[in-house]
Design an enzyme around this catalytic site. Structure first.
Site, PDB file in Angstrom:
ATOM      1  N   GLU A 288      12.043  -7.294   3.326  1.00 58.20           N
ATOM      2  CA  GLU A 288      13.037  -6.016   3.299  1.00 58.20           C
ATOM      3  C   GLU A 288      14.560  -6.049   4.330  1.00 58.20           C
ATOM      4  O   GLU A 288      15.796  -5.265   4.629  1.00 58.20           O
ATOM      5  CB  GLU A 288      12.205  -4.111   4.405  1.00 58.20           C
ATOM      6  CG  GLU A 288      12.825  -2.472   3.800  1.00 58.20           C
ATOM      7  CD  GLU A 288      12.084  -1.650   4.186  1.00 58.20           C
ATOM      8  OE1 GLU A 288      12.233  -0.902   3.424  1.00 58.20           O
ATOM      9  OE2 GLU A 288      12.032  -1.724   5.073  1.00 58.20           O
ATOM     10  N   HIS A 309      -8.820 -20.028  -6.076  1.00 53.87           N
ATOM     11  CA  HIS A 309      -9.629 -20.200  -7.696  1.00 53.87           C
ATOM     12  C   HIS A 309      -8.703 -18.693  -8.344  1.00 53.87           C
ATOM     13  O   HIS A 309      -9.270 -18.686  -9.671  1.00 53.87           O
ATOM     14  CB  HIS A 309     -11.100 -19.340  -7.446  1.00 53.87           C
ATOM     15  CG  HIS A 309     -11.650 -20.620  -6.329  1.00 53.87           C
ATOM     16  ND1 HIS A 309     -12.550 -21.472  -7.195  1.00 53.87           N
ATOM     17  CD2 HIS A 309     -11.613 -20.698  -5.362  1.00 53.87           C
ATOM     18  CE1 HIS A 309     -13.400 -21.746  -6.259  1.00 53.87           C
ATOM     19  NE2 HIS A 309     -13.011 -21.570  -4.827  1.00 53.87           N
ATOM     20  N   LYS A 423      14.358   6.803  -4.616  1.00 51.97           N
ATOM     21  CA  LYS A 423      14.314   8.155  -3.960  1.00 51.97           C
ATOM     22  C   LYS A 423      15.534   8.753  -4.979  1.00 51.97           C
ATOM     23  O   LYS A 423      14.557  10.080  -5.660  1.00 51.97           O
ATOM     24  CB  LYS A 423      14.131   8.040  -2.811  1.00 51.97           C
ATOM     25  CG  LYS A 423      13.448   6.849  -1.311  1.00 51.97           C
ATOM     26  CD  LYS A 423      13.964   7.395  -0.636  1.00 51.97           C
ATOM     27  CE  LYS A 423      13.190   6.270   0.925  1.00 51.97           C
ATOM     28  NZ  LYS A 423      13.291   6.618   2.053  1.00 51.97           N
TER      29      LYS A 423
END
Length: 446
Positions: A288, A309, A423
């Site tokens: 951010e 793995h 948003k």
């Protein structure tokens, strides 16, 4: 004084000493911008001196509030998203038993759960179902009180708490951490008489773990927030000036040198499963802060040896656009020795008598050497132990390095304009009042 150490030798080995040295002036200039608030984003630098400005009286208030919640509740739900939950979650997970979630909370030693970090309907239904017979309390964290994810969770849990306890008793078990003067949550807290703590205007969410945002949930979980702040104070002082011993500056310079050389992905590696959520907090802090203007190192995180793995093949042999930063914990809390087995069917008698941590350390060293041989530069951060003081150091170290690194990159590390795009679309799709034009426009696209 023990403190975290940063080793960038395996950056210099890849790029040459000059690639790092040539950025020292830029790094010092970026540090000066952070320390003297002379660049864009300087109105969000309240975290820089937050540790040393945290008073004993303030900590006393946080600890007293935490103790009251601990006494009254068997479960406390911290409601927040992004920096309003990740820092607390990271520290609590790092200090807790790996199997803490299996322990039923009791009054005096409650479980700390989290909500408001997603919009999962099943998650919220199951959380409310779990809380039906619990003596629970709420810590709600939001500057505005209107951020969608935590606001939904708080509306649901507040109604449940009031129904289970009654209005008067519910008010005593809700603590709001919010803006000092304005916003929906501030208004509600004042009206209802909730105990409150302030999120300072000049401290952004992802830099807020050393404020009440992180300290209160951590204290409710039973951990020593004074020691956490003490560690952060040590690192604040150690990273205030440009020098060869400023580890935050060294880290910021090294990662920018790697970025300039085409290493666009940084993988944060741990060899202790308790640090999984520390990686999640770190990803938000750097993603951010730096991902702007089509710039920025992409932050990823893995848990070794587990992910060797799964992701190990790509890291070893995939595209060489990556570098690793390894958090190495020097001392474990407990000791466990591998026993001898007479049949030796698993072939492990060659390590019988060794501590498991010794095997883990050799897995770490062997992997670092393999990845270096495979073309992956490596930064190593040594952490003395998973204890509050050293976690405080590590948090502040990463925060300071993030500010320096962002300014070196040429972006404002303290805003997040890209977060608003989703948003706006969500509000338009949900037909929120005031978004009528956006709703009409987005429906044309569908």
């Amino acid at each position: 004084m023990k403190q975290i150490r940063v080793d960038i030798d395996n950056v210099k080995a890849f790029l040459g000493q000059d690639a790092v040295t040539n950025l020292e002036h830029a790094g010092a200039d970026a540090l000066d911008k952070v320390m003297n608030a002379t660049a864009e984003g300087n109105d969000f630098l309240g975290w820089v001196e937050l540790p040393t400005e945290t008073t004993d009286a303030h900590l006393d208030d946080i600890i007293a509030t935490a103790e009251q919640l601990r006494a009254d509740c068997d479960t406390v739900v911290a409601i927040g998203i992004g920096g309003s939950y990740l820092g607390a979650k990271a520290v609590i997970e790092a200090l807790s038993s790996n199997f803490e979630s299996l322990r039923p909370g009791v009054a005096g030693d409650p479980q700390v759960l989290f909500a408001g970090q997603n919009i999962g309907e099943d998650y919220l239904w199951e959380l409310q179902d779990y809380l039906k017979d619990k003596r629970f309390g709420i810590i709600v964290i939001s500057k505005s009180g209107t951020t969608t994810e935590p606001a939904i969770a708080f509306r649901l849990l507040k109604e449940q708490l009031e129904r289970q306890l009654g209005l008067d008793e519910a008010r005593k078990r809700i603590v709001a951490i919010t803006d000092e003067k304005r916003g929906a949550l501030r208004s509600l807290a004042t009206e209802e008489g909730y105990k409150t703590f302030v999120i300072a205007d000049n401290v952004g969410g992802r830099f807020s773990v050393l404020s009440p945002v992180g300290l209160l949930p951590i204290a409710v979980a039973g951990y020593n927030v004074r020691a956490l702040i003490d560690g952060a104070v040590e690192m604040e002082k150690a990273t205030a000036a440009a020098s060869e011993t400023n580890e935050a500056l060294n880290y910021a310079i090294a990662r920018n040198a790697l970025y300039n050389a085409g290493k666009k992905i940084e993988i944060l590696v741990n060899y202790n499963p308790k640090l999984h959520y520390f990686g999640e907090w770190w990803k938000q802090l750097y993603g951010e802060s730096e991902g702007k203007d089509h710039k920025g190192i992409f932050p990823a995180a893995v848990d070794f040896s587990t992910d060797l793995h799964s992701m190990g093949q790509w890291i070893q042999d995939g595209e060489r656009t990556i570098f690793e930063t390894v958090i190495s914990v020097e001392e474990t809390r407990y000791e466990k020795v591998i026993p001898t087995d007479e049949a030796n069917l698993d072939g492990l008698n060659y390590i019988a008598g060794k501590r498991i941590d010794q095997v883990n350390k050799m897995a770490e060293l062997g992997t670092r050497l393999a990845h270096i041989d495979g073309g992956v530069p490596n930064i190593r951060i040594s952490l003395p132990a998973l204890e509050e003081k050293y976690l405080g150091q590590l948090i502040y170290f990463f925060e300071k390095a993030c500010g320096i690194s962002g300014y070196m990159l040429g972006v404002n590390p303290f805003n997040q304009p890209g977060v608003e795009a989703y948003k706006k679309n969500m509000f338009a799709l949900l037909e929120k009042p005031g978004y009528e034009e956006a709703t009409a426009a987005i429906k044309q696209r569908l």
